[in-house]
Design a protein around this motif. Structure first.
Motif, PDB file in Angstrom:
ATOM      1  N   UNK A   1       2.691   4.948  29.719  1.00  0.00           N
ATOM      2  CA  UNK A   1       3.101   3.950  31.498  1.00  0.00           C
ATOM      3  C   UNK A   1       3.932   3.495  30.947  1.00  0.00           C
ATOM      4  N   UNK A   2       5.488   3.346  31.767  1.00  0.00           N
ATOM      5  CA  UNK A   2       6.365   2.430  31.914  1.00  0.00           C
ATOM      6  C   UNK A   2       6.408   1.167  32.280  1.00  0.00           C
ATOM      7  N   UNK A   3       7.391  -0.022  32.346  1.00  0.00           N
ATOM      8  CA  UNK A   3       6.979  -1.108  33.130  1.00  0.00           C
ATOM      9  C   UNK A   3       7.452  -1.208  34.736  1.00  0.00           C
ATOM     10  N   UNK A   4       8.261  -0.202  34.501  1.00  0.00           N
ATOM     11  CA  UNK A   4       7.716   0.146  36.565  1.00  0.00           C
ATOM     12  C   UNK A   4       7.805   0.377  37.130  1.00  0.00           C
ATOM     13  N   UNK A   5       6.312   1.565  36.640  1.00  0.00           N
ATOM     14  CA  UNK A   5       5.280   2.376  37.130  1.00  0.00           C
ATOM     15  C   UNK A   5       3.934   1.394  37.094  1.00  0.00           C
ATOM     16  N   UNK A   6       3.654   0.594  35.628  1.00  0.00           N
ATOM     17  CA  UNK A   6       2.629  -0.779  35.360  1.00  0.00           C
ATOM     18  C   UNK A   6       2.914  -2.173  36.671  1.00  0.00           C
ATOM     19  N   UNK A   7       4.138  -2.174  36.979  1.00  0.00           N
ATOM     20  CA  UNK A   7       4.032  -3.592  38.320  1.00  0.00           C
ATOM     21  C   UNK A   7       4.188  -2.863  39.305  1.00  0.00           C
ATOM     22  N   UNK A   8       4.441  -1.435  39.703  1.00  0.00           N
ATOM     23  CA  UNK A   8       3.863  -0.971  40.894  1.00  0.00           C
ATOM     24  C   UNK A   8       2.871  -0.390  41.126  1.00  0.00           C
ATOM     25  N   UNK A   9       1.788  -0.521  40.422  1.00  0.00           N
ATOM     26  CA  UNK A   9       0.145   0.029  40.415  1.00  0.00           C
ATOM     27  C   UNK A   9      -0.151  -0.897  40.578  1.00  0.00           C
ATOM     28  N   UNK A  10      -0.305  -2.561  39.623  1.00  0.00           N
ATOM     29  CA  UNK A  10      -0.870  -3.996  39.775  1.00  0.00           C
ATOM     30  C   UNK A  10      -0.087  -4.952  40.709  1.00  0.00           C
TER      31      UNK A  10
END
Length: 90
Positions: free
Chosen positions: A81-90
């Protein structure tokens, strides 16, 4: 989310018909599958990276009998997962 729900969301967000959205999603999946089958990485900036990793042959155990079995080498699809996806999930 099932594929039908994804098609509806893509059609709504992109202003497409459901048939066009289905073709677009199917084409995207086919392109990613084709690239991975050739051993290429597929980075989607902001989303993540699909890649192929090689799994070595190894020995495992049959859980019923406990006997040792040989597991053949194979290729496995991985996704980071990319950082934008990680940030969106958390």
């Amino acid at each position: 989310m099932k594929k039908v729900e994804l098609v509806e969301k893509v059609a709504e967000e992109a202003g497409l018909t459901k048939a066009d959205a289905t073709r677009a999603i199917d084409a995207t999946i086919a392109a990613i599958t084709d690239a991975l089958s050739k051993g290429d990485k597929v980075p989607l900036v902001g989303f993540g990276t699909f890649a192929v990793s090689k799994r070595a042959a190894r020995e495992g155990r049959n859980p019923r009998t406990g006997e040792t079995v040989k597991i053949a080498a194979r290729n496995a699809v991985t996704f980071k997962a990319g950082s934008a996806l990680k940030d969106a999930v958390n």
